[in-house]
Design a protein around this motif. Structure first.
Motif, PDB file in Angstrom:
ATOM      1  N   LEU A   1       4.531  -1.250   6.502  1.00 56.28           N
ATOM      2  CA  LEU A   1       4.431  -1.197   7.959  1.00 56.28           C
ATOM      3  C   LEU A   1       3.685  -2.411   8.502  1.00 56.28           C
ATOM      4  O   LEU A   1       4.094  -3.005   9.499  1.00 56.28           O
ATOM      5  N   ARG A   2       2.581  -2.765   7.865  1.00 62.20           N
ATOM      6  CA  ARG A   2       1.801  -3.922   8.307  1.00 62.20           C
ATOM      7  C   ARG A   2       2.608  -5.210   8.208  1.00 62.20           C
ATOM      8  O   ARG A   2       2.505  -6.083   9.063  1.00 62.20           O
ATOM      9  N   GLU A   3       3.400  -5.324   7.156  1.00 62.41           N
ATOM     10  CA  GLU A   3       4.169  -6.550   6.917  1.00 62.41           C
ATOM     11  C   GLU A   3       5.432  -6.631   7.764  1.00 62.41           C
ATOM     12  O   GLU A   3       5.784  -7.700   8.261  1.00 62.41           O
ATOM     13  N   LYS A   4       6.133  -5.503   7.918  1.00 62.67           N
ATOM     14  CA  LYS A   4       7.468  -5.528   8.516  1.00 62.67           C
ATOM     15  C   LYS A   4       7.592  -4.739   9.812  1.00 62.67           C
ATOM     16  O   LYS A   4       8.640  -4.784  10.449  1.00 62.67           O
ATOM     17  N   GLY A   5       6.569  -3.986  10.167  1.00 57.48           N
ATOM     18  CA  GLY A   5       6.642  -3.162  11.361  1.00 57.48           C
ATOM     19  C   GLY A   5       7.497  -1.926  11.127  1.00 57.48           C
ATOM     20  O   GLY A   5       8.152  -1.792  10.082  1.00 57.48           O
ATOM     21  N   PRO A   6       7.508  -1.024  12.109  1.00 59.58           N
ATOM     22  CA  PRO A   6       8.258   0.225  11.948  1.00 59.58           C
ATOM     23  C   PRO A   6       9.750   0.008  11.690  1.00 59.58           C
ATOM     24  O   PRO A   6      10.363   0.767  10.941  1.00 59.58           O
ATOM     25  N   GLY A   7      10.331  -1.023  12.278  1.00 59.35           N
ATOM     26  CA  GLY A   7      11.758  -1.291  12.072  1.00 59.35           C
ATOM     27  C   GLY A   7      12.091  -1.713  10.653  1.00 59.35           C
ATOM     28  O   GLY A   7      13.215  -1.538  10.190  1.00 59.35           O
ATOM     29  N   GLY A   8      11.116  -2.268   9.942  1.00 60.53           N
ATOM     30  CA  GLY A   8      11.340  -2.711   8.570  1.00 60.53           C
ATOM     31  C   GLY A   8      10.968  -1.683   7.521  1.00 60.53           C
ATOM     32  O   GLY A   8      11.095  -1.930   6.320  1.00 60.53           O
TER      33      GLY A   8
ATOM     34  N   SER B   1       0.185   4.524   0.127  1.00 58.65           N
ATOM     35  CA  SER B   1      -0.493   3.236   0.349  1.00 58.65           C
ATOM     36  C   SER B   1       0.516   2.127   0.590  1.00 58.65           C
ATOM     37  O   SER B   1       0.335   1.286   1.480  1.00 58.65           O
ATOM     38  N   ALA B   2       1.582   2.131  -0.182  1.00 62.40           N
ATOM     39  CA  ALA B   2       2.627   1.116  -0.029  1.00 62.40           C
ATOM     40  C   ALA B   2       3.310   1.234   1.327  1.00 62.40           C
ATOM     41  O   ALA B   2       3.678   0.220   1.939  1.00 62.40           O
ATOM     42  N   ALA B   3       3.461   2.445   1.828  1.00 60.55           N
ATOM     43  CA  ALA B   3       4.085   2.637   3.141  1.00 60.55           C
ATOM     44  C   ALA B   3       3.280   1.934   4.228  1.00 60.55           C
ATOM     45  O   ALA B   3       3.846   1.264   5.105  1.00 60.55           O
ATOM     46  N   VAL B   4       1.962   2.044   4.170  1.00 62.43           N
ATOM     47  CA  VAL B   4       1.108   1.385   5.159  1.00 62.43           C
ATOM     48  C   VAL B   4       1.226  -0.135   5.016  1.00 62.43           C
ATOM     49  O   VAL B   4       1.316  -0.855   6.014  1.00 62.43           O
ATOM     50  N   GLU B   5       1.274  -0.624   3.792  1.00 67.60           N
ATOM     51  CA  GLU B   5       1.429  -2.068   3.571  1.00 67.60           C
ATOM     52  C   GLU B   5       2.758  -2.575   4.126  1.00 67.60           C
ATOM     53  O   GLU B   5       2.806  -3.620   4.779  1.00 67.60           O
TER      54      GLU B   5
ATOM     55  N   GLU C   1       1.245  -0.569  14.170  1.00 65.19           N
ATOM     56  CA  GLU C   1       2.511  -0.276  13.494  1.00 65.19           C
ATOM     57  C   GLU C   1       2.507   1.146  12.953  1.00 65.19           C
ATOM     58  O   GLU C   1       3.488   1.873  13.073  1.00 65.19           O
ATOM     59  N   LEU C   2       1.384   1.540  12.359  1.00 64.71           N
ATOM     60  CA  LEU C   2       1.280   2.888  11.803  1.00 64.71           C
ATOM     61  C   LEU C   2       1.272   3.931  12.922  1.00 64.71           C
ATOM     62  O   LEU C   2       1.971   4.936  12.831  1.00 64.71           O
ATOM     63  N   SER C   3       0.512   3.683  13.978  1.00 67.68           N
ATOM     64  CA  SER C   3       0.458   4.673  15.055  1.00 67.68           C
ATOM     65  C   SER C   3       1.822   4.866  15.691  1.00 67.68           C
ATOM     66  O   SER C   3       2.227   5.995  15.988  1.00 67.68           O
ATOM     67  N   SER C   4       2.565   3.790  15.871  1.00 65.30           N
ATOM     68  CA  SER C   4       3.915   3.896  16.425  1.00 65.30           C
ATOM     69  C   SER C   4       4.826   4.688  15.487  1.00 65.30           C
ATOM     70  O   SER C   4       5.587   5.556  15.923  1.00 65.30           O
ATOM     71  N   ALA C   5       4.734   4.393  14.203  1.00 67.62           N
ATOM     72  CA  ALA C   5       5.569   5.090  13.218  1.00 67.62           C
ATOM     73  C   ALA C   5       5.188   6.565  13.124  1.00 67.62           C
ATOM     74  O   ALA C   5       6.064   7.429  12.983  1.00 67.62           O
ATOM     75  N   VAL C   6       3.904   6.875  13.219  1.00 67.19           N
ATOM     76  CA  VAL C   6       3.452   8.267  13.150  1.00 67.19           C
ATOM     77  C   VAL C   6       4.006   9.048  14.333  1.00 67.19           C
ATOM     78  O   VAL C   6       4.522  10.162  14.177  1.00 67.19           O
ATOM     79  N   THR C   7       3.905   8.469  15.534  1.00 67.22           N
ATOM     80  CA  THR C   7       4.428   9.156  16.714  1.00 67.22           C
ATOM     81  C   THR C   7       5.908   9.457  16.548  1.00 67.22           C
ATOM     82  O   THR C   7       6.349  10.587  16.770  1.00 67.22           O
ATOM     83  N   ALA C   8       6.677   8.467  16.131  1.00 64.15           N
ATOM     84  CA  ALA C   8       8.122   8.668  15.935  1.00 64.15           C
ATOM     85  C   ALA C   8       8.387   9.718  14.856  1.00 64.15           C
ATOM     86  O   ALA C   8       9.248  10.591  15.019  1.00 64.15           O
TER      87      ALA C   8
ATOM     88  N   ALA D   1      12.091   0.133   0.421  1.00 65.84           N
ATOM     89  CA  ALA D   1      11.105  -0.959   0.475  1.00 65.84           C
ATOM     90  C   ALA D   1       9.730  -0.454   0.029  1.00 65.84           C
ATOM     91  O   ALA D   1       9.000  -1.169  -0.674  1.00 65.84           O
ATOM     92  N   VAL D   2       9.402   0.752   0.407  1.00 66.06           N
ATOM     93  CA  VAL D   2       8.129   1.347  -0.001  1.00 66.06           C
ATOM     94  C   VAL D   2       8.121   1.567  -1.511  1.00 66.06           C
ATOM     95  O   VAL D   2       7.131   1.267  -2.187  1.00 66.06           O
TER      96      VAL D   2
END
Length: 190
Positions: free
Chosen positions: A33-40, A27-31, A109-116, A45-46
């Motif tokens: 991602l929403r706050e900082k994007g895949p680069g963050g 859950s924290a990983a999704v949060e 952000e999540l979809s981009s991170a999932v693909t990578a 941090a999670v």
């Protein structure tokens, strides 16, 4: 097996407290991602967002790719495709493919991170890729019913995977790719 074992993570069986920690981390990983994007996104941090030590997070997840692949696996595992049991064979297959393609479409952000993550070479991600692929194949086989054919399923899987890679490369949105997947599936299943 003890009755307090909740599920098997890719790294080990978890008791209730461990399963709750993994839930908090995903859950924290999704949060994050929403706050900082895949680069963050970083496991540290999670861990901070989940209120656990980084070493604890690394006990369960070998990398951020592993963590994100787990997020996607959990969503897929828990998701029931509407319309996958009614209508024509083509309609059932299209429902499965569209549903899976759109599973994280509303969260760029999540979809981009999932693909990578799913394209990475982490062995723990490889294990999840196999689980995810097997689940999608099971859904397609069920949707095809008596018409299930390995070559057709392989072609549908390639269309799905190729479309998601294209979306991840920025050649269109995940919603656009769901439309493209539908068109291709209809051509294959004529």
């Amino acid at each position: 097996m003890s009755s307090d074992v909740h599920f098997e993570s890719t790294r080990r069986r978890l008791n209730g407290q461990q399963a709750e920690t993994v839930d908090r981390l995903t859950s924290a990983a999704v949060e994050v991602l929403r706050e900082k994007g895949p680069g963050g996104l970083a496991v540290r941090a999670v861990a901070a967002k989940a209120g656990v030590a980084p070493a604890t997070a690394y006990t369960y997840f070998s990398s951020k790719g592993h963590l994100i692949a787990e997020v996607f696996w959990r969503r897929l595992r828990d998701h029931v495709t509407e319309g996958a049991s009614t209508g024509t064979t083509v309609d059932r297959v299209v429902a499965v493919l569209r549903d899976v393609a759109l599973l994280v479409a509303d969260e760029p952000e999540l979809s981009s991170a999932v693909t990578a993550a799913l394209l990475g070479d982490d062995p723990e991600v490889s294990h999840l890729r196999i689980r995810i692929g097997a689940d999608i194949r099971r859904r397609l086989t069920a949707a095809l019913g008596d018409e299930a054919d390995d070559e057709v399923i392989d072609a549908l899987e390639m269309v799905y995977a190729g479309a998601l890679v294209r979306a991840g490369m920025g050649y269109g949105s995940y919603s656009d790719m769901a439309d493209a997947i539908e068109s291709a599936a209809r051509l294959i299943l004529r």
